[in-house]
Design a protein around this motif. Structure first.
Motif, mmCIF file in Angstrom:
data_model
loop_
_atom_site.group_PDB
_atom_site.id
_atom_site.type_symbol
_atom_site.label_atom_id
_atom_site.label_comp_id
_atom_site.label_asym_id
_atom_site.label_seq_id
_atom_site.Cartn_x
_atom_site.Cartn_y
_atom_site.Cartn_z
ATOM 1 N N VAL A 126 0.626 -1.243 0.373
ATOM 2 C CA VAL A 126 -0.076 -0.099 0.156
ATOM 3 C C VAL A 126 0.858 1.382 -0.431
ATOM 4 C CG1 VAL A 126 -1.258 0.905 0.995
ATOM 5 C CG2 VAL A 126 -2.174 -0.957 1.880
ATOM 6 N N ALA A 127 0.665 2.179 -0.468
ATOM 7 C CA ALA A 127 1.604 3.127 -0.507
ATOM 8 C C ALA A 127 0.231 4.310 -1.027
ATOM 9 C CB ALA A 127 2.683 3.546 -2.098
ATOM 10 N N GLU A 128 0.939 5.928 -0.334
ATOM 11 C CA GLU A 128 -0.041 6.632 -0.849
ATOM 12 C C GLU A 128 0.985 7.721 -0.716
ATOM 13 O OE1 GLU A 128 -1.723 10.900 2.651
ATOM 14 O OE2 GLU A 128 -0.072 8.732 3.186
ATOM 15 N N GLU A 129 -0.085 8.263 -2.485
ATOM 16 C CA GLU A 129 0.890 9.682 -2.883
ATOM 17 C C GLU A 129 0.362 10.943 -2.730
ATOM 18 O OE1 GLU A 129 0.159 10.660 -8.068
ATOM 19 O OE2 GLU A 129 0.105 9.170 -7.389
ATOM 20 N N ILE A 130 1.550 12.011 -3.027
ATOM 21 C CA ILE A 130 1.236 12.882 -2.120
ATOM 22 C C ILE A 130 1.490 14.464 -3.668
ATOM 23 C CG2 ILE A 130 2.379 14.548 -0.527
ATOM 24 C CD1 ILE A 130 3.142 12.634 1.390
#
Length: 100
Positions: A26-30
């Motif tokens: 799981v990755a979060e894109e900023i």
């Protein structure tokens, strides 16, 4: 026989991912818009279209000059807090340096 092994392997992988969802990444894109990465309003930097003579008169001699290279000739003037890019003798862009 070989098809059965492949099918069993796919089913086993599917069951593993279903039973252990934490195993998947799981990755979060900023996203930060380019215009908000630095407070350019408060930065005292050369503007587009300024001549090399006016940049030198306002900010003094650069720490380093690179170029010119290419056609049209592009050169870089390095100052302590920013880099000025020239095409011929006119500013095409100024980039603020990262504060470390």
């Amino acid at each position: 026989m070989k098809k059965n092994r492949i099918l069993l392997g796919v089913l086993a992988l599917s069951a593993t991912l279903t039973l252990f969802p934490a195993a998947s990444a799981v990755a979060e894109e900023i996203r930060v818009p380019v215009g908000t990465q630095a407070d350019r309003d408060q930065a005292n930097v050369p503007g587009t279209g300024m001549s090399q003579a006016s940049v030198r008169a306002s900010w003094g001699a650069p720490l380093e000059i690179q170029g010119p290279v290419g056609q049209p000739p592009i050169s870089q003037w390095h100052y302590p807090t920013f880099v000025v890019y020239f095409e011929n003798d006119r500013v095409i862009h100024t980039v603020l340096k990262h504060n470390r």
